[in-house]
Design a protein around this motif. Structure first.
Motif, PDB file in Angstrom:
ATOM      1  N   GLY A 120      27.526 -18.362 -20.070  1.00  0.00           N
ATOM      2  CA  GLY A 120      26.876 -18.866 -18.862  1.00  0.00           C
ATOM      3  C   GLY A 120      25.440 -19.289 -19.117  1.00  0.00           C
ATOM      4  O   GLY A 120      24.956 -20.249 -18.517  1.00  0.00           O
ATOM      5  N   GLN A 121      24.752 -18.574 -19.999  1.00  0.00           N
ATOM      6  CA  GLN A 121      23.368 -18.920 -20.327  1.00  0.00           C
ATOM      7  C   GLN A 121      23.302 -20.264 -21.052  1.00  0.00           C
ATOM      8  O   GLN A 121      22.451 -21.092 -20.763  1.00  0.00           O
ATOM      9  CB  GLN A 121      22.749 -17.818 -21.196  1.00  0.00           C
ATOM     10  CG  GLN A 121      22.526 -16.524 -20.440  1.00  0.00           C
ATOM     11  CD  GLN A 121      21.466 -16.676 -19.377  1.00  0.00           C
ATOM     12  OE1 GLN A 121      20.394 -17.204 -19.628  1.00  0.00           O
ATOM     13  NE2 GLN A 121      21.774 -16.236 -18.170  1.00  0.00           N
ATOM     14  N   GLU A 123      25.508 -22.605 -20.817  1.00  0.00           N
ATOM     15  CA  GLU A 123      25.916 -23.640 -19.860  1.00  0.00           C
ATOM     16  C   GLU A 123      24.799 -23.979 -18.891  1.00  0.00           C
ATOM     17  O   GLU A 123      24.583 -25.152 -18.580  1.00  0.00           O
ATOM     18  CB  GLU A 123      27.153 -23.178 -19.079  1.00  0.00           C
ATOM     19  CG  GLU A 123      28.406 -23.272 -19.910  1.00  0.00           C
ATOM     20  CD  GLU A 123      29.642 -23.248 -19.052  1.00  0.00           C
ATOM     21  OE1 GLU A 123      29.574 -22.752 -17.913  1.00  0.00           O
ATOM     22  OE2 GLU A 123      30.681 -23.726 -19.536  1.00  0.00           O
ATOM     23  N   ALA A 124      24.095 -22.946 -18.428  1.00  0.00           N
ATOM     24  CA  ALA A 124      23.018 -23.202 -17.476  1.00  0.00           C
ATOM     25  C   ALA A 124      21.939 -24.061 -18.132  1.00  0.00           C
ATOM     26  O   ALA A 124      21.418 -24.996 -17.521  1.00  0.00           O
ATOM     27  CB  ALA A 124      22.431 -21.879 -16.989  1.00  0.00           C
ATOM     28  N   ALA A 125      21.612 -23.750 -19.390  1.00  0.00           N
ATOM     29  CA  ALA A 125      20.598 -24.528 -20.102  1.00  0.00           C
ATOM     30  C   ALA A 125      21.092 -25.954 -20.336  1.00  0.00           C
ATOM     31  O   ALA A 125      20.346 -26.923 -20.218  1.00  0.00           O
ATOM     32  CB  ALA A 125      20.270 -23.859 -21.434  1.00  0.00           C
ATOM     33  N   ARG A 126      22.383 -26.057 -20.649  1.00  0.00           N
ATOM     34  CA  ARG A 126      22.972 -27.367 -20.886  1.00  0.00           C
ATOM     35  C   ARG A 126      22.989 -28.181 -19.597  1.00  0.00           C
ATOM     36  O   ARG A 126      22.669 -29.373 -19.591  1.00  0.00           O
ATOM     37  CB  ARG A 126      24.407 -27.150 -21.380  1.00  0.00           C
ATOM     38  CG  ARG A 126      24.923 -28.238 -22.255  1.00  0.00           C
ATOM     39  CD  ARG A 126      26.099 -27.721 -23.059  1.00  0.00           C
ATOM     40  NE  ARG A 126      26.832 -28.852 -23.590  1.00  0.00           N
ATOM     41  CZ  ARG A 126      28.155 -29.001 -23.498  1.00  0.00           C
ATOM     42  NH1 ARG A 126      28.875 -28.073 -22.899  1.00  0.00           N
ATOM     43  NH2 ARG A 126      28.724 -30.066 -24.011  1.00  0.00           N
TER      44      ARG A 126
ATOM     45  N   PHE B  95      25.994 -22.515 -10.384  1.00  0.00           N
ATOM     46  CA  PHE B  95      27.192 -21.848 -10.877  1.00  0.00           C
ATOM     47  C   PHE B  95      27.591 -20.685  -9.981  1.00  0.00           C
ATOM     48  O   PHE B  95      26.759 -20.108  -9.270  1.00  0.00           O
ATOM     49  CB  PHE B  95      26.934 -21.284 -12.279  1.00  0.00           C
ATOM     50  CG  PHE B  95      26.639 -22.330 -13.315  1.00  0.00           C
ATOM     51  CD1 PHE B  95      27.655 -22.877 -14.074  1.00  0.00           C
ATOM     52  CD2 PHE B  95      25.341 -22.760 -13.544  1.00  0.00           C
ATOM     53  CE1 PHE B  95      27.389 -23.835 -15.038  1.00  0.00           C
ATOM     54  CE2 PHE B  95      25.058 -23.715 -14.506  1.00  0.00           C
ATOM     55  CZ  PHE B  95      26.095 -24.258 -15.255  1.00  0.00           C
ATOM     56  N   ASN B  99      23.749 -17.506 -13.298  1.00  0.00           N
ATOM     57  CA  ASN B  99      23.259 -17.843 -14.638  1.00  0.00           C
ATOM     58  C   ASN B  99      21.762 -18.122 -14.681  1.00  0.00           C
ATOM     59  O   ASN B  99      21.311 -19.030 -15.361  1.00  0.00           O
ATOM     60  CB  ASN B  99      24.006 -19.058 -15.209  1.00  0.00           C
ATOM     61  CG  ASN B  99      25.463 -18.768 -15.466  1.00  0.00           C
ATOM     62  OD1 ASN B  99      25.848 -17.601 -15.544  1.00  0.00           O
ATOM     63  ND2 ASN B  99      26.272 -19.798 -15.590  1.00  0.00           N
ATOM     64  N   PHE B 101      18.027 -17.338 -16.012  1.00  0.00           N
ATOM     65  CA  PHE B 101      17.585 -16.866 -17.318  1.00  0.00           C
ATOM     66  C   PHE B 101      16.890 -15.520 -17.128  1.00  0.00           C
ATOM     67  O   PHE B 101      15.805 -15.468 -16.554  1.00  0.00           O
ATOM     68  CB  PHE B 101      16.657 -17.894 -17.964  1.00  0.00           C
ATOM     69  CG  PHE B 101      17.270 -19.272 -18.030  1.00  0.00           C
ATOM     70  CD1 PHE B 101      18.562 -19.447 -18.519  1.00  0.00           C
ATOM     71  CD2 PHE B 101      16.574 -20.385 -17.606  1.00  0.00           C
ATOM     72  CE1 PHE B 101      19.139 -20.704 -18.576  1.00  0.00           C
ATOM     73  CE2 PHE B 101      17.144 -21.648 -17.665  1.00  0.00           C
ATOM     74  CZ  PHE B 101      18.433 -21.810 -18.147  1.00  0.00           C
TER      75      PHE B 101
END
Lengths: 222, 269
Positions: A120-121, A123-126, B95, B99, B101
């Protein structure tokens, strides 16, 4: 017959022992400084399964993890200069030997650390539009590094211990100096007791720093 | 509402032999809120992930702001990751699992995109972050870490993070499905506010009440195709086709009488 402890003579040699301790610290620091960049790069290559490079990284890591540190040290000091045609100081030779070996261990630690971050991390950055390198640098590596702290300091302790083998090529680290002092004063019990205490003090402080860091970042993690 | 923001043509997505999307045509206009509903496995999330290329379409074309994404080569589309990164900056994604950070504060979560990707000066980015955080009603938590927030607060931060990139369209992938029931409302209210502000939104949701009240158009997906679509008052109240009727029956099998609400409560949900 109880042993008659006498620290007074040995204490006169305290500067020499502390000097040895300082060399141990310097050598350890140099080894870690060499191991960290190589280890991080190799760990990322392994984790990302970079084409062509990943198999090379595997060979490198396996080679150094299965090598005997003492053999590496002797090889780097006696054999490497002949093959390269250059003179290496004991410091440089030992740093290469232990630093490269530590980098192999660190690479596996980095790989495991990266693997522990949820998809998920990534994907979120992507989804934000970050290119791969940016994702790693700002999102994934900082999180992985926090999780790696306890094991990283375990590795640091191992490196410090391994540097005591450097006396074999006459690098003046703590154990080598203790040997020299003890042959001069004929007081091995006191000499090595003090040498041991110096090592303990250093590693204890290192461990405390690790605990501090770990606790500080644990508060942030969910 | 004439300008097209997103246009999807003949979109297919297969994982090996399993075809999840079997030819989707969908257009979203500026300022429009489109809700995607359907049973699990119908391809809602897959469709959303194709729009910002977290998954590559197997076939079909996607246009964003009138521009075709990717290059045609031999009847298929070819995508370059570096180009797609630029595309994703114009598509906001929220999402199911938030998600956020976890190593960054709320404020840093919202500013990192504009600062690192867009090169916005930090001072400007912080100002804009404050604006977005205020929009979703969570400005007071700007200095907190995500772990200190409730799920609903985290999700609202995630919405602000996506908004901070000033995207052409916002995608919501079951944004309230992971939340405790009492936290769903605050996120839906924030989403409705965005919709009313004229944000272009494509929303995958199981919250039919939200779809009914907020969506301009509801799209019902069934087995990888658009089975029925239209205004919410039609699709959700008088569906014409059998699968849509079954789906809605399943969702409304148990109903409560509407509670008496004071006007103030009705306004704020």
């Amino acid at each position: 017959m109880p042993y008659d402890w006498n620290f007074s003579i040995v204490l006169q040699y305290m500067p020499q022992l502390l000097w040895g301790g300082l060399h141990t610290v310097l050598l350890s620091a140099a080894c870690i400084a060499l191991a960290v960049p190589i280890g991080v790069v190799l760990g990322v290559i392994r984790h990302q399964r970079v084409r062509f490079l990943a198999p090379i990284a595997v060979v490198y890591i396996d080679f150094f993890r299965t090598s005997v540190a003492l053999v590496l040290i002797c090889w780097c000091y006696y054999a490497l200069p002949i093959l390269l045609g250059v003179n290496l100081s004991t410091f440089t030779a030992v740093t290469i030997a232990i630093g490269l070996q530590a980098s192999a261990y660190l690479a596996e630690l980095v790989r495991a650390g990266l693997g522990s971050i949820s998809t998920g991390q990534w994907e979120a950055a992507r989804a934000l539009g970050m290119p791969g390198t940016m994702r790693l640098r700002y999102i994934i590596l900082p999180q992985a590094a926090r999780r790696m702290i306890p094991v990283f300091f375990l590795l640091v302790v191992e490196v410090v211990k391994t540097t005591t083998l450097a006396g074999i090529v006459t690098y003046p680290e703590i154990v080598y100096e203790a040997f020299r002092v003890s042959t001069e004063v004929y007081r091995p019990v006191e000499t090595f007791t003090i040498a041991g205490l110096i090592c303990f003090a250093f590693l204890f402080v290192t461990g405390r720093i690790a605990m501090r860091l770990e606790r500080r970042y644990a508060a942030v993690e969910r | 509402m004439t300008e097209e923001v997103l246009r999807i043509e003949g979109l297919r997505k297969a994982y090996g032999l399993l075809e999840v999307l079997k030819g989707i045509d969908l257009t979203v206009h500026r300022g429009e809120t489109v809700c995607l509903i359907g049973a699990s496995g119908s391809g809602k999330s897959t469709l959303l992930r194709c729009v910002n290329f977290l998954g590559y379409p197997t076939e079909g074309r996607i246009y964003l702001e009138g521009r075709l994404i990717g290059r045609e080569s031999g009847g298929k589309m070819a995508y370059r990751e570096s180009k797609l990164c630029a595309v994703r900056t114009h598509v906001g994604m929220v999402f199911q699992q938030f998600n956020l950070f976890p190593h960054l504060t709320v404020e840093e979560n919202v500013t990192i995109g504009p600062i690192k990707i867009r090169g916005v000066p930090p001072a400007v980015a912080h100002e804009k972050a404050a604006e977005q955080l205020r929009r979703v009603g969570i400005l007071d938590k700007a200095k907190d870490y995500p772990s200190q927030l409730s799920g609903g607060q985290q999700q609202r931060v995630a919405i602000a993070r996506a908004l901070a990139m000033e995207p052409s369209i916002m995608l919501f992938d079951e944004a309230t499905s992971a939340l405790d029931p009492e936290l769903v409302g605050e996120v839906l209210v924030a989403m409705r506010k965005l919709a009313e502000d004229g944000t272009t939104m494509l929303v995958v949701t199981h919250e039919l009440g939200f779809a009914y009240n907020v969506a301009h158009r509801v799209v019902f997906l069934h087995e990888g195709t658009i089975y029925e679509e239209g205004p919410p008052q039609e699709i959700l109240v008088r569906p014409r086709r059998p699968r849509t009727q079954d789906f809605l029956r399943g969702h409304t099998a148990f109903r409560m009488p509407e509670p008496e609400m004071t006007p103030a409560a009705a306004v704020d949900g």
